[in-house]
Design a protein around this motif. Structure first.
Motif, PDB file in Angstrom:
ATOM      1  N   ALA A 239       2.981  -9.700   0.289  1.00 52.46           N
ATOM      2  CA  ALA A 239       2.465  -8.862  -0.802  1.00 52.46           C
ATOM      3  C   ALA A 239       3.422  -8.868  -1.993  1.00 52.46           C
ATOM      4  O   ALA A 239       2.983  -8.924  -3.149  1.00 52.46           O
ATOM      5  N   GLY A 240       4.725  -8.810  -1.739  1.00 54.70           N
ATOM      6  CA  GLY A 240       5.701  -8.853  -2.822  1.00 54.70           C
ATOM      7  C   GLY A 240       5.677 -10.173  -3.566  1.00 54.70           C
ATOM      8  O   GLY A 240       5.780 -10.206  -4.796  1.00 54.70           O
TER       9      GLY A 240
ATOM     10  N   GLY B 165       7.368  -5.021  -2.106  1.00 56.54           N
ATOM     11  CA  GLY B 165       7.129  -5.705  -0.840  1.00 56.54           C
ATOM     12  C   GLY B 165       7.804  -4.999   0.324  1.00 56.54           C
ATOM     13  O   GLY B 165       7.220  -4.873   1.409  1.00 56.54           O
ATOM     14  N   ALA B 166       9.031  -4.522   0.117  1.00 54.96           N
ATOM     15  CA  ALA B 166       9.737  -3.799   1.180  1.00 54.96           C
ATOM     16  C   ALA B 166       9.016  -2.494   1.517  1.00 54.96           C
ATOM     17  O   ALA B 166       8.870  -2.151   2.698  1.00 54.96           O
ATOM     18  N   PHE B 167       8.549  -1.785   0.495  1.00 53.12           N
ATOM     19  CA  PHE B 167       7.842  -0.523   0.726  1.00 53.12           C
ATOM     20  C   PHE B 167       6.524  -0.772   1.462  1.00 53.12           C
ATOM     21  O   PHE B 167       6.196  -0.072   2.424  1.00 53.12           O
TER      22      PHE B 167
ATOM     23  N   GLY C  68       3.209  -7.504  12.462  1.00 46.60           N
ATOM     24  CA  GLY C  68       3.805  -8.332  11.411  1.00 46.60           C
ATOM     25  C   GLY C  68       3.829  -7.629  10.064  1.00 46.60           C
ATOM     26  O   GLY C  68       3.760  -8.291   9.018  1.00 46.60           O
ATOM     27  N   GLY C  69       3.949  -6.307  10.075  1.00 50.28           N
ATOM     28  CA  GLY C  69       3.904  -5.540   8.838  1.00 50.28           C
ATOM     29  C   GLY C  69       4.959  -5.947   7.827  1.00 50.28           C
ATOM     30  O   GLY C  69       4.690  -6.016   6.629  1.00 50.28           O
ATOM     31  N   LEU C  70       6.164  -6.229   8.312  1.00 48.10           N
ATOM     32  CA  LEU C  70       7.228  -6.638   7.398  1.00 48.10           C
ATOM     33  C   LEU C  70       6.923  -7.989   6.759  1.00 48.10           C
ATOM     34  O   LEU C  70       7.195  -8.201   5.575  1.00 48.10           O
ATOM     35  N   LEU C  71       6.340  -8.895   7.534  1.00 43.59           N
ATOM     36  CA  LEU C  71       5.928 -10.189   6.976  1.00 43.59           C
ATOM     37  C   LEU C  71       4.846 -10.002   5.914  1.00 43.59           C
ATOM     38  O   LEU C  71       4.891 -10.624   4.851  1.00 43.59           O
TER      39      LEU C  71
ATOM     40  N   PRO D  59      -3.869  -7.768   5.487  1.00 40.30           N
ATOM     41  CA  PRO D  59      -3.501  -6.589   6.287  1.00 40.30           C
ATOM     42  C   PRO D  59      -4.676  -5.616   6.460  1.00 40.30           C
ATOM     43  O   PRO D  59      -4.805  -4.992   7.517  1.00 40.30           O
ATOM     44  N   LEU D  60      -5.534  -5.518   5.454  1.00 35.74           N
ATOM     45  CA  LEU D  60      -6.698  -4.645   5.571  1.00 35.74           C
ATOM     46  C   LEU D  60      -7.660  -5.174   6.638  1.00 35.74           C
ATOM     47  O   LEU D  60      -8.143  -4.401   7.489  1.00 35.74           O
TER      48      LEU D  60
END
Length: 135
Positions: free
Chosen positions: A64-65, A42-44, A56-59, A82-83
């Protein structure tokens, strides 16, 4: 009968208790490893989406994680929003292709390389057997 100072009626109970303790230790190690793998995944993904420019990529990385805990449907569900967002905000296909590539390549590397290696070393099951069990 006595076996090394233990009565035979107590020996099966001791063996069963030992087997259950061993099984619970292996399951605990498996779940801790799965938590660590999904957190790093998820972090990656979050950092990658942030780098691509997805709002909001980190969210989305956290989502995803977390969704990765759902077998088979979790990773695609974690990647679909995200897609779609990358399709909506980018001019052309470049952002969507990079986003899709990020999810597909990361998932393939983690599920076919990192997970079998880590789960095998943590649970005592052969790497190849774990790889076969995922398919």
């Amino acid at each position: 009968y006595k076996v090394t100072g233990v009565q035979t009626c107590a020996l099966p109970i001791y063996l069963m208790t030992h087997a259950l303790d061993d099984a619970s230790d292996r399951v605990s190690r498996y779940l801790r490893t799965q938590l660590a793998v999904n957190a790093v995944y998820g972090a990656f993904i979050g950092m990658g989406l942030h780098w691509i420019g997805i709002p909001g990529g980190l969210l989305w990385g956290v989502v995803a994680g977390l969704l990765r805990f759902l077998p088979y449907v979790g990773p695609p569900l974690g990647g679909i929003m995200p897609l779609l967002l990358s399709l909506a905000i980018s001019h052309g296909w470049r952002g969507a292709v990079i986003t899709l590539g990020l999810f597909v390549i990361t998932e393939l590397l983690v599920s076919n390389g990192i997970e079998p290696m880590l789960y095998g070393s943590q649970t005592g099951v052969a790497h190849f057997a774990i790889l076969l069990s995922f398919t």
